[in-house]
Design an enzyme around this catalytic site. Structure first.
Site, short mmCIF file in Angstrom:
data_model
loop_
_atom_site.label_atom_id
_atom_site.label_comp_id
_atom_site.label_asym_id
_atom_site.label_seq_id
_atom_site.Cartn_x
_atom_site.Cartn_y
_atom_site.Cartn_z
N SER A 1 0.82 -1.21 0.00
CA SER A 1 0.00 0.00 0.00
C SER A 1 0.85 1.26 0.00
CB SER A 1 -0.94 0.00 1.20
OG SER A 1 -0.32 0.67 2.27
N LYS A 2 0.22 2.33 -0.43
CA LYS A 2 0.88 3.61 -0.59
C LYS A 2 1.58 4.08 0.68
CE LYS A 2 -0.75 7.00 -3.89
NZ LYS A 2 -1.84 7.87 -4.28
N ARG A 3 0.98 3.71 1.81
CA ARG A 3 1.52 4.22 3.07
C ARG A 3 2.96 3.74 3.33
NH1 ARG A 3 -2.57 2.13 6.33
NH2 ARG A 3 -3.89 2.20 4.51
#
Ligand code: GLU
Length: 493
Positions: free
Chosen positions: A260-262
Site C-alpha cells: 500500500s501507498k503508506r
C-alpha cells in the site's frame, strides 16, 4: 488467426499501481505468446472516482513499461483516441449498449427494478449486522410487477436495476490458477446492475464488455474472485460462453500485507521517477507470483513472452521485495548503454545542484565519464547523487577513523609531494597520465601496494573504496586534484 484476446481494464484513478502493472504484463505476455491480442479498456463507470487526466497518465505509464496494447485506448498528440473494431473502449461511452442488454435481462426475468431508497437499505443492513448476518439486499422489490414498476418510473421515481440471483443453485466456474470454484447462490447478493444515475455497475459492464469484445481470458487480481459468481450468473442468463478466469495472487509487501501507498512507492510513475529501467521493473514484476522453470532471473521481454505460463503462477500472494528489484535493476543498469544512463542521470544531478543545464550543453562528455565511473555501483538512477558526491567537494572529509589514519602514515607526505610534482609536469591529466600515474609514483617513491593506493584514494576522495582511481583522476582533472592535495596537506596530516 488466434482467438486469444485479453484485456486490462483499469478504473482511471490517477496512477497505475505496481500490482496492476503486473496484471497488465501477464495479459500482454500471454497474448503475445499465443499470437493473440491485448486490449486496454477503461472502466470509468464510477463517476465519483473520476480523476481528470488519469487515463492519459495510465496509458503513458503502461507504454513506458513496454506493455503495449494492440487495441483500445491510446494517447496521440496528448489526445485520447480509440482503435479497434470492438469500441468504444471507454465504458462511459457505451451506455446505450448497456441499456440494450439490461432490457434483455429484464425481459428474460433475470433482472428487476428496485425502488428501495438509501434509508431503507441502510436500515436493512444495520438489522442484519445486529443479527450477525452478512449484509445483503433483502430482495424486497424482487416481486414487484413489471407494469407497476414502469408506471412508477414514468412518474419520476428513482430506481436501480438488480440481478435476480437464481435460488439455491450451485454456481460453478473454473479458475486457471485455482481450479474449480463452487459457491451456492444463496450467498450471492442481488447485485445492483444499473445505478440510479443510469450508469452500469462494474459487475454488469464487465460481463457485457468482455463478451462483446470477445475476451478469451479474464485476468485480474484475486480481490475480484468474490464477484465472479455474479458474473457467471450473468453469462448464464444471457446464454453466453464463459471466458477462462485467471485470478492472480495479490502483490504483498515484505510483511505479507497488501502493498500500500503508506509504506512507500506503489505507483509505476514513482519507480520511473527514481530511475528504475522499465525492462528491469517488468522483469522483476513478472517474477512476483510467477516462477519460471530453472533458476534464471534476468529476462528480456521476448524471453518472458516465450517462457511465461499461468500454470506456474502461485496461488498465494507474491512478495514485492525492493532489495531484489534493486538487484535486478542494477544488473540492467550495468549492461545499459552509457549515454542512456547519463541522460537519465542528468535531471538528478541537476536537481541536487552538482551540475547545471549549462554543463549539460558544454560538458556532456565529462558528465558521461563521471556517470560511467559509478554505473556499476548504482541500483537505481536517483542513487547516483550519493555516489558522485566525491567529485564535487575539494574539501576532503575522510569517511571514518580508518580513512583519517590512512593520511597519517609516514610515507604520505612523500607520496603527496610526488603526486603534486607529476601533476605539475602536465597541462591536464589525460588517459595516459591516469593509467600510468601509480606506476610512476611507485617507481619514484618506492611506495607500493596498499600503502600507495589507499592513502592516494583517501587523499583524493576521502573514501577507502570506490570507483576505479584512474577514472576518478580523469573526471576530477588536474586543478581539482591539486586543490585536494593542498587541502589534505593543510588540514588532515
Ligand atoms: N475495473 C476493475 C479494476 O479496476 C477491473 C477488474 C477486472 O479486470 O475485471 O481493477
Amino acid at each position: 488467426m488466434s482467438n486469444v484476446r485479453l484485456r486490462f481494464a483499469p478504473s482511471p484513478t490517477g496512477y497505475v499501481h505496481i500490482g496492476s502493472l503486473r496484471t497488465a504484463l501477464y495479459d500482454y505476455l500471454f497474448a503475445k505468446q499465443k499470437g493473440g491480442k491485448y486490449i486496454l479498456r477503461v472502466e470509468d463507470t464510477d463517476r465519483n472516482r473520476y480523476v481528470e487526466g488519469a487515463i492519459e497518465n495510465m496509458v503513458q505509464s503502461l507504454l513506458w513499461a513496454g506493455v503495449e496494447h494492440d487495441e483500445g485506448v491510446f494517447v496521440e498528440n496528448g489526445k485520447l483516441v480509440q482503435k479497434g473494431e470492438y469500441g468504444p473502449y471507454i465504458q462511459s461511452e457505451r451506455l446505450d449498449i448497456y441499456k440494450k442488454y439490461i432490457a434483455e435481462l429484464i425481459e428474460k426475468g433475470y433482472a428487476y427494478y428496485c425502488f428501495c431508497d438509501k434509508e431503507r437499505l441502510d436500515n436493512v443492513r444495520e438489522e442484519q449486522k445486529a443479527k450477525g448476518l452478512t449484509p445483503m439486499y433483502d430482495k424486497h422489490c424482487r416481486t414487484t410487477n413489471i407494469e407497476d414498476a414502469k408506471k412508477r418510473i414514468e412518474a419520476g421515481e428513482e430506481y436501480t436495476i438488480r440481478l435476480k440471483v437464481p435460488e439455491n443453485k450451485d454456481i460453478l466456474f473454473n479458475d486457471v490458477i485455482r481450479g474449480e470454484v463452487t459457491i451456492n447462490s444463496s450467498e450471492v447478493d442481488d447485485q445492483v446492475l444499473i445505478k440510479s444515475d443510469g450508469f452500469p455497475t462494474y459487475h454488469f459492464a464487465v460481463v457485457v464488455d468482455d463478451h462483446l469484445m470477445k475476451i478469451s481470458h479474464v485476468v485480474r487480481g484475486e480481490e475480484w474472485l468474490v464477484s465472479t459468481p455474479k458474473q457467471v450468473i450473468l453469462y448464464e442468463a444471457f446464454g453466453w460462453e464463459i471466458p477462462k478466469f485467471v485470478h492472480l495472487p495479490t502483490v504483498l509487501n515484505k510483511d505479507k500485507k497488501k502493498l500500500s501507498k503508506r509504506q512507500g512507492d506503489v505507483a509505476v510513475g514513482d519507480f520511473k521517477k527514481k530511475g528504475y529501467l522499465p525492462e528491469a521493473l517488468v522483469n522483476y514484476l513478472a517474477l512476483v507470483g510467477w516462477s519460471p522453470e530453472g533458476n534464471k532471473e534476468i529476462f528480456s521481454m521476448d524471453e518472458l513472452i516465450d517462457e511465461f505460463s499461468f500454470e506456474r503462477v502461485s496461488k498465494t500472494g507474491g512478495v514485492f521485495d525492493n532489495d531484489k528489484l534493486n538487484w535486478v535493476n542494477g544488473q540492467f543498469i550495468r549492461n545499459a548503454d552509457i549515454d542512456r544512463i547519463t541522460k537519465l542521470a542528468i535531471p538528478h544531478l541537476v536537481e541536487v545542484g552538482y551540475i547545471t543545464e549549462n554543463d549539460v550543453e558544454n560538458r556532456y562528455d565529462w558528465i558521461k565519464m563521471m556517470v560511467s565511473t559509478v554505473q556499476e555501483k548504482i541500483s537505481y538512477i536517483a542513487e547516483i547523487t550519493d555516489h558522485v558526491d566525491i567529485f564535487f567537494k575539494n574539501e576532503i572529509d575522510p569517511e571514518n577513523e580508518e580513512a583519517k589514519e590512512m593520511l597519517k602514515g609516514e610515507q604520505v607526505s612523500t607520496l603527496l609531494e610526488a603526486f603534486k610534482e607529476e601533476l605539475s609536469l602536465v597541462d591536464e591529466v589525460d588517459e595516459e597520465f591516469a593509467n600510468s600515474i601509480f606506476k610512476v609514483l611507485k617507481k619514484k617513491t618506492g611506495i607500493k601496494g596498499k600503502n600507495l593506493f589507499m592513502p592516494a584514494r583517501v587523499m583524493i576522495t576521502g573514501q577507502l573504496h570506490g570507483p576505479d582511481m584512474g577514472n576518478i583522476i580523469l573526471v576530477l582533472g588536474k586543478q581539482n586534484i591539486l586543490k585536494r592535495i593542498e587541502y589534505v596537506k593543510r588540514n588532515l596530516m
